[in-house]
Structure formats: C-alpha cells, structure tokens
Design a protein around this motif. Structure first.
Motif, mmCIF file in Angstrom:
data_model
loop_
_atom_site.group_PDB
_atom_site.id
_atom_site.type_symbol
_atom_site.label_atom_id
_atom_site.label_comp_id
_atom_site.label_asym_id
_atom_site.label_seq_id
_atom_site.Cartn_x
_atom_site.Cartn_y
_atom_site.Cartn_z
ATOM 1 N N ASP A 1 1.073 -12.679 8.078
ATOM 2 C CA ASP A 1 0.574 -11.206 8.292
ATOM 3 C C ASP A 1 0.614 -10.527 9.669
ATOM 4 O O ASP A 1 0.124 -11.176 10.732
ATOM 5 N N ASP B 1 0.705 -1.226 -0.271
ATOM 6 C CA ASP B 1 -0.072 0.052 0.091
ATOM 7 C C ASP B 1 0.819 1.343 -0.024
ATOM 8 O O ASP B 1 0.403 2.343 0.366
ATOM 9 N N ALA C 1 -0.790 1.040 8.673
ATOM 10 C CA ALA C 1 -1.526 0.438 9.378
ATOM 11 C C ALA C 1 -1.153 -0.256 10.594
ATOM 12 O O ALA C 1 -1.771 -0.989 11.486
ATOM 13 N N TRP D 1 -5.704 -6.590 -1.599
ATOM 14 C CA TRP D 1 -6.398 -7.464 -0.773
ATOM 15 C C TRP D 1 -5.960 -8.920 -1.329
ATOM 16 O O TRP D 1 -6.724 -9.857 -1.122
ATOM 17 N N ARG E 1 -7.801 -4.555 13.548
ATOM 18 C CA ARG E 1 -6.635 -3.911 12.884
ATOM 19 C C ARG E 1 -5.418 -3.653 13.486
ATOM 20 O O ARG E 1 -5.085 -2.539 13.379
ATOM 21 N N ARG E 2 -5.086 -4.504 14.512
ATOM 22 C CA ARG E 2 -3.882 -4.329 15.446
ATOM 23 C C ARG E 2 -3.217 -5.158 15.131
ATOM 24 O O ARG E 2 -3.301 -6.304 14.573
ATOM 25 N N ILE F 1 -0.711 -7.943 10.978
ATOM 26 C CA ILE F 1 -1.970 -7.561 11.473
ATOM 27 C C ILE F 1 -3.144 -8.385 11.674
ATOM 28 O O ILE F 1 -3.401 -9.225 10.630
ATOM 29 N N ASP F 2 -4.044 -8.195 12.580
ATOM 30 C CA ASP F 2 -5.406 -8.857 12.692
ATOM 31 C C ASP F 2 -6.346 -8.138 12.356
ATOM 32 O O ASP F 2 -6.871 -7.011 12.837
ATOM 33 N N TRP F 3 -6.660 -8.381 10.965
ATOM 34 C CA TRP F 3 -7.599 -7.333 10.159
ATOM 35 C C TRP F 3 -8.833 -7.287 10.773
ATOM 36 O O TRP F 3 -9.677 -6.424 10.833
ATOM 37 N N LYS F 4 -9.356 -8.476 11.251
ATOM 38 C CA LYS F 4 -10.601 -8.733 11.645
ATOM 39 C C LYS F 4 -10.994 -8.342 13.110
ATOM 40 O O LYS F 4 -11.908 -8.613 13.568
ATOM 41 N N HIS G 1 2.173 -3.938 6.616
ATOM 42 C CA HIS G 1 1.456 -2.603 6.055
ATOM 43 C C HIS G 1 1.725 -1.449 6.915
ATOM 44 O O HIS G 1 1.309 -1.201 7.925
#
Length: 259
Positions: free
Chosen positions: A174, A29, A217, A132, A182-183, A176-179, A214
């Motif tokens: 990844d 991104d 984020a 995505w 987003r942390r 980040i825990d997007w679900k 990312h």
C-alpha cells in the motif's frame, strides 16, 4: 545501497532461480471522473501498465463509465456495494460482514454487480474487492454461488482458491500510511515492502504481488513514486506486469452491454 537496487537484486534472484515474478496494480474507491483519476489514467497510459480499478457500484456515475470506455488496459472490479461501514466501534470498518442479515448483504452485492455490468459492459470483471479489504470468512463461500469468480483483499493469500470456483489474487504493498497521517508511506518503506513480498512469493508458489493505490487520497510523493515504480518495473528482466483480466482468467469477464 539504494532501495531501487534492492528491487533490482530481487529481480536477479528470480532470474537465477529460472522463474518470473508477477506484479499487478489495483486502485480503489473509484466513483466518478476527477482530476486525480485522470492523473492515474495518464500514468497507466504513459507507462503501458494495466490497471485494475475497483469501482463502488452504488456510487459509480455514467460519466465514469463513459470516461473509461476508451481506456485500453483498464479493468473494472467490484468494490463492495456502497462502501458503507456497518461495524460499530471499536470493531474495524467492514461492509461485507455479519452485522446485518447475510441475505441482505449478498442481495446488495448482486444488485451492485448487475449495475456494474450494465454500466461498464465487458470492462467489468466478476471480482469482488471488499471495502477496507475485509469480508466475513463465512461469506466467502457464497461468492461463487452468486456469480463471482475472483476475490482480492490485502496481504498474502491463505490459499489460491479459498473455495471451489473462486480465485484469490491480493494486493500486498500500500502506498499510503493510513495510520500515520494518510500520507505517502515513503520510498524506503514501500520498496522494502515490495521486495519482501516478491521474496516471499519466490520462496512460495509465485503468488502475484499487488501494488495498491488510492487515487483520491494520494499526495505528491505517492504520485511521483507510482510513476517511477512502473517505469522501473519495465526495466526488470524477470518481472512481468499483468492485468486483472489475465490474472483472473476469461471466466470473470462481464458479458453485458453498456447502459
């Protein structure tokens, strides 16, 4: 047993098998110069870790290109075209899908590559990173036809070469825990995922294991972990960290000059 010890143990298992594991790092991104980007580049420099930066061509600024020009070890990959979602809920977000005519989608990708190559020159690699991490399967065979030599999504790759002339090298872990807000997913979760991915690669064809970040984020926990990971990776005897240029090969290198 600490989670980091589990990583050291997996490293030892690669050594016992007489093999070397491969890690690589992709960050998604990128569009402009920012404090988080500078923080990312500092980690790459301080830990001497090659970085593959997935850049959104329709939004990438001249300032970003100028900023990255002197960064040795940073490769630029193409992150779709404009990172625009063309799906309609409840479909999952996708830019390179079948919601629009294929020729329109492929035309945008081609336009994006020309802009990326002109702006970033030889730093740009002809590797597609779908936003995505999604691309309609029917469009994958068209990628080498329009000049791409590499594809990178998320998860174990089905095949090394999805189609002739296209090499797939994915990310698997990844930060980040997007679900879950987003942390940062947490040290235990991320290291466990890394060890599991390395173990799977050892049992298979030695697929390179990719770490995905990312920079726009990430919270403090993710930043701290990222630096620790690459510092620890340097101490592992049977793990090598390669850049995208080495993984995908010379044929993906951009040939244009900077504009």
């Amino acid at each position: 047993m600490s989670r980091w010890q589990a990583l050291a143990d997996e490293d030892a298992r690669w050594g016992e098998a007489g093999r070397t594991a491969t890690l690589w790092w992709r960050d998604d991104d990128a569009v402009d110069v920012s404090e988080p980007l500078d923080r990312l580049l500092a980690i790459a420099r301080d830990t001497a870790t090659p970085l593959a930066l997935a850049v959104v061509p329709a939004r990438a600024t001249a300032a970003l290109a100028s900023h990255l020009a002197g960064e040795a070890g940073v490769d630029v990959l193409q992150h779709g075209y404009a990172h625009t979602n063309h799906a309609v809920a409840p479909e999952k977000k996708i830019e390179i899908g079948l919601q629009r005519p294929a020729m329109l989608t492929l035309g945008e990708l081609g336009t994006g590559w020309m802009a990326l190559e002109q702006r970033f020159g030889s730093q740009a690699l002809a590797v597609m990173v779908p936003p995505w991490n999604r691309i309609a399967p029917v469009l994958v065979p068209t990628l080498p036809e329009i000049g791409y030599r590499g594809l990178s999504t998320f998860g174990p790759r089905p095949r090394v070469h999805p189609v002739r002339g296209l090499l797939q090298v994915n990310t698997h872990v990844d930060l980040i825990d997007w679900k879950g807000g987003r942390r940062f997913a947490g040290e235990e979760t991320v290291v466990d995922a890394l060890v599991a991915s390395l173990s799977r690669a050892r049992a298979g064809d030695g697929e390179p294991v990719g770490v995905l970040s990312h920079h726009l984020a990430m919270d403090a926990g993710a930043w701290d972990f990222l630096r620790s990971l690459w510092e620890i990776a340097k101490t592992l005897e049977n793990v090598r960290v390669l850049g995208a240029r080495e993984l995908f090969g010379a044929e993906v290198r951009g040939q244009g000059g900077r504009g």
